[in-house]
Scaffold this motif. Sequence first.
Motif, PDB file in Angstrom:
ATOM      1  N   MET A 205       0.846  -1.185   0.000  1.00 30.67           N
ATOM      2  CA  MET A 205       0.000   0.000   0.000  1.00 30.67           C
ATOM      3  C   MET A 205       0.889   1.245   0.000  1.00 30.67           C
ATOM      4  O   MET A 205       1.832   1.334   0.757  1.00 30.67           O
ATOM      5  N   THR A 206       0.567   2.202  -0.841  1.00 31.19           N
ATOM      6  CA  THR A 206       1.336   3.439  -0.913  1.00 31.19           C
ATOM      7  C   THR A 206       0.736   4.495   0.001  1.00 31.19           C
ATOM      8  O   THR A 206      -0.376   4.346   0.511  1.00 31.19           O
ATOM      9  N   LEU A 207       1.504   5.567   0.214  1.00 25.12           N
ATOM     10  CA  LEU A 207       0.988   6.699   0.991  1.00 25.12           C
ATOM     11  C   LEU A 207      -0.332   7.195   0.422  1.00 25.12           C
ATOM     12  O   LEU A 207      -1.292   7.428   1.142  1.00 25.12           O
ATOM     13  N   ARG A 208      -0.369   7.341  -0.903  1.00 22.23           N
ATOM     14  CA  ARG A 208      -1.554   7.884  -1.558  1.00 22.23           C
ATOM     15  C   ARG A 208      -2.757   6.963  -1.367  1.00 22.23           C
ATOM     16  O   ARG A 208      -3.866   7.416  -1.144  1.00 22.23           O
ATOM     17  N   ASP A 209      -2.525   5.630  -1.419  1.00 20.67           N
ATOM     18  CA  ASP A 209      -3.617   4.685  -1.214  1.00 20.67           C
ATOM     19  C   ASP A 209      -4.243   4.856   0.165  1.00 20.67           C
ATOM     20  O   ASP A 209      -5.427   4.631   0.350  1.00 20.67           O
ATOM     21  N   ALA A 210      -3.448   5.232   1.131  1.00 21.53           N
ATOM     22  CA  ALA A 210      -3.940   5.419   2.488  1.00 21.53           C
ATOM     23  C   ALA A 210      -4.428   6.853   2.737  1.00 21.53           C
ATOM     24  O   ALA A 210      -4.741   7.212   3.861  1.00 21.53           O
ATOM     25  N   GLY A 211      -4.477   7.669   1.694  1.00 20.72           N
ATOM     26  CA  GLY A 211      -4.933   9.049   1.841  1.00 20.72           C
ATOM     27  C   GLY A 211      -3.839  10.028   2.229  1.00 20.72           C
ATOM     28  O   GLY A 211      -4.108  11.199   2.456  1.00 20.72           O
ATOM     29  N   TRP A 212      -2.603   9.559   2.317  1.00 23.15           N
ATOM     30  CA  TRP A 212      -1.474  10.415   2.676  1.00 23.15           C
ATOM     31  C   TRP A 212      -0.760  10.857   1.411  1.00 23.15           C
ATOM     32  O   TRP A 212      -0.649  10.094   0.455  1.00 23.15           O
ATOM     33  N   GLN A 213      -0.249  12.078   1.423  1.00 25.93           N
ATOM     34  CA  GLN A 213       0.564  12.571   0.312  1.00 25.93           C
ATOM     35  C   GLN A 213       1.775  13.306   0.874  1.00 25.93           C
ATOM     36  O   GLN A 213       1.686  13.984   1.893  1.00 25.93           O
ATOM     37  N   ARG A 214       2.902  13.193   0.188  1.00 30.87           N
ATOM     38  CA  ARG A 214       4.120  13.890   0.592  1.00 30.87           C
ATOM     39  C   ARG A 214       4.034  15.330   0.127  1.00 30.87           C
ATOM     40  O   ARG A 214       3.769  15.619  -1.040  1.00 30.87           O
ATOM     41  N   ALA A 215       4.256  16.247   1.058  1.00 31.83           N
ATOM     42  CA  ALA A 215       4.251  17.676   0.757  1.00 31.83           C
ATOM     43  C   ALA A 215       5.601  18.262   1.149  1.00 31.83           C
ATOM     44  O   ALA A 215       6.223  17.830   2.125  1.00 31.83           O
ATOM     45  N   TYR A 216       6.043  19.241   0.385  1.00 30.20           N
ATOM     46  CA  TYR A 216       7.284  19.959   0.678  1.00 30.20           C
ATOM     47  C   TYR A 216       6.944  21.416   0.946  1.00 30.20           C
ATOM     48  O   TYR A 216       6.184  22.035   0.200  1.00 30.20           O
ATOM     49  N   VAL A 217       7.514  21.933   2.039  1.00 28.31           N
ATOM     50  CA  VAL A 217       7.237  23.296   2.470  1.00 28.31           C
ATOM     51  C   VAL A 217       8.552  24.062   2.522  1.00 28.31           C
ATOM     52  O   VAL A 217       9.506  23.637   3.175  1.00 28.31           O
ATOM     53  N   GLY A 218       8.606  25.193   1.826  1.00 27.29           N
ATOM     54  CA  GLY A 218       9.764  26.069   1.889  1.00 27.29           C
ATOM     55  C   GLY A 218       9.662  26.951   3.117  1.00 27.29           C
ATOM     56  O   GLY A 218       8.592  27.495   3.411  1.00 27.29           O
ATOM     57  N   LEU A 219      10.769  27.069   3.854  1.00 23.63           N
ATOM     58  CA  LEU A 219      10.818  27.904   5.052  1.00 23.63           C
ATOM     59  C   LEU A 219      11.826  29.016   4.824  1.00 23.63           C
ATOM     60  O   LEU A 219      12.920  28.761   4.322  1.00 23.63           O
ATOM     61  N   GLY A 220      11.464  30.220   5.194  1.00 21.66           N
ATOM     62  CA  GLY A 220      12.390  31.335   5.060  1.00 21.66           C
ATOM     63  C   GLY A 220      12.120  32.396   6.114  1.00 21.66           C
ATOM     64  O   GLY A 220      11.002  32.520   6.611  1.00 21.66           O
ATOM     65  N   ALA A 221      13.151  33.149   6.450  1.00 22.37           N
ATOM     66  CA  ALA A 221      13.020  34.266   7.379  1.00 22.37           C
ATOM     67  C   ALA A 221      14.232  35.170   7.223  1.00 22.37           C
ATOM     68  O   ALA A 221      15.340  34.687   6.982  1.00 22.37           O
ATOM     69  N   ASN A 222      14.005  36.490   7.357  1.00 23.94           N
ATOM     70  CA  ASN A 222      15.137  37.417   7.331  1.00 23.94           C
ATOM     71  C   ASN A 222      14.975  38.577   8.304  1.00 23.94           C
ATOM     72  O   ASN A 222      15.693  39.565   8.219  1.00 23.94           O
ATOM     73  N   LEU A 223      14.060  38.450   9.243  1.00 23.58           N
ATOM     74  CA  LEU A 223      13.903  39.441  10.304  1.00 23.58           C
ATOM     75  C   LEU A 223      13.963  38.732  11.654  1.00 23.58           C
ATOM     76  O   LEU A 223      13.517  37.597  11.779  1.00 23.58           O
ATOM     77  N   GLY A 224      14.480  39.430  12.651  1.00 20.55           N
ATOM     78  CA  GLY A 224      14.546  38.842  13.984  1.00 20.55           C
ATOM     79  C   GLY A 224      15.515  37.672  14.027  1.00 20.55           C
ATOM     80  O   GLY A 224      16.477  37.618  13.265  1.00 20.55           O
ATOM     81  N   ASP A 225      15.256  36.719  14.899  1.00 18.19           N
ATOM     82  CA  ASP A 225      16.079  35.519  15.015  1.00 18.19           C
ATOM     83  C   ASP A 225      15.581  34.504  13.996  1.00 18.19           C
ATOM     84  O   ASP A 225      14.741  33.650  14.306  1.00 18.19           O
ATOM     85  N   ALA A 226      16.077  34.624  12.772  1.00 21.88           N
ATOM     86  CA  ALA A 226      15.595  33.796  11.662  1.00 21.88           C
ATOM     87  C   ALA A 226      15.816  32.314  11.931  1.00 21.88           C
ATOM     88  O   ALA A 226      14.966  31.478  11.603  1.00 21.88           O
ATOM     89  N   HIS A 227      16.953  31.981  12.518  1.00 22.88           N
ATOM     90  CA  HIS A 227      17.255  30.578  12.801  1.00 22.88           C
ATOM     91  C   HIS A 227      16.221  29.995  13.763  1.00 22.88           C
ATOM     92  O   HIS A 227      15.686  28.895  13.538  1.00 22.88           O
ATOM     93  N   ALA A 228      15.904  30.716  14.819  1.00 21.29           N
ATOM     94  CA  ALA A 228      14.900  30.262  15.784  1.00 21.29           C
ATOM     95  C   ALA A 228      13.520  30.175  15.140  1.00 21.29           C
ATOM     96  O   ALA A 228      12.737  29.261  15.446  1.00 21.29           O
TER      97      ALA A 228
END
Length: 178
Positions: free
Chosen positions: A1-24
Amino acid sequence: MTLRDAGWQRAYVGLGANLGDAHAALAAACCALQALAQTSWVGCSGVYRSAPIDSSGPDYLNAVAAIDTRLEPLVLLDALLDIEARHGRERPYRNAPRTLDLDLLCIADLRLDGPRLTLPHPRGHLRAFVLLPLAELAPGLLWPGQGPVETLLAQVVDQPIERLDRGLVLPRNAARSG
């Protein structure tokens, strides 16, 4: 059974920051992603520094996170916008500096062109700060409609980007939600 068969899908999220404590901010965003309902944490790339594109301000710290999710695309988008808001994200003008920016890059091979959301992200395949962390996190990934991420990287070699030695430190107990 694949992720999709079980209703799950792989998603990729871009993260970015350039103000304050960006690393945190990036680390906190990863923790917030781990806590999303109907979502399972997969992992996160290393952290990269890049100059703003089509804007000014301090350099950005960027990363890409992978999650498996059962959330519908617009529900996931709303969850990302809520995380941004909780971290002080304001939108005074287009491409303004930000305390946190979360971009839904792609969900599996889904293609969507709506008023609130376009998938895959319409400029993601043109940005080194997306492609380099994505290639690190998911070698061999195909960007929907464009081809292998590694091939797309060759088209953005003129965009300065630097991988930082300091990765994100995430709590061990925040690993799974579902």
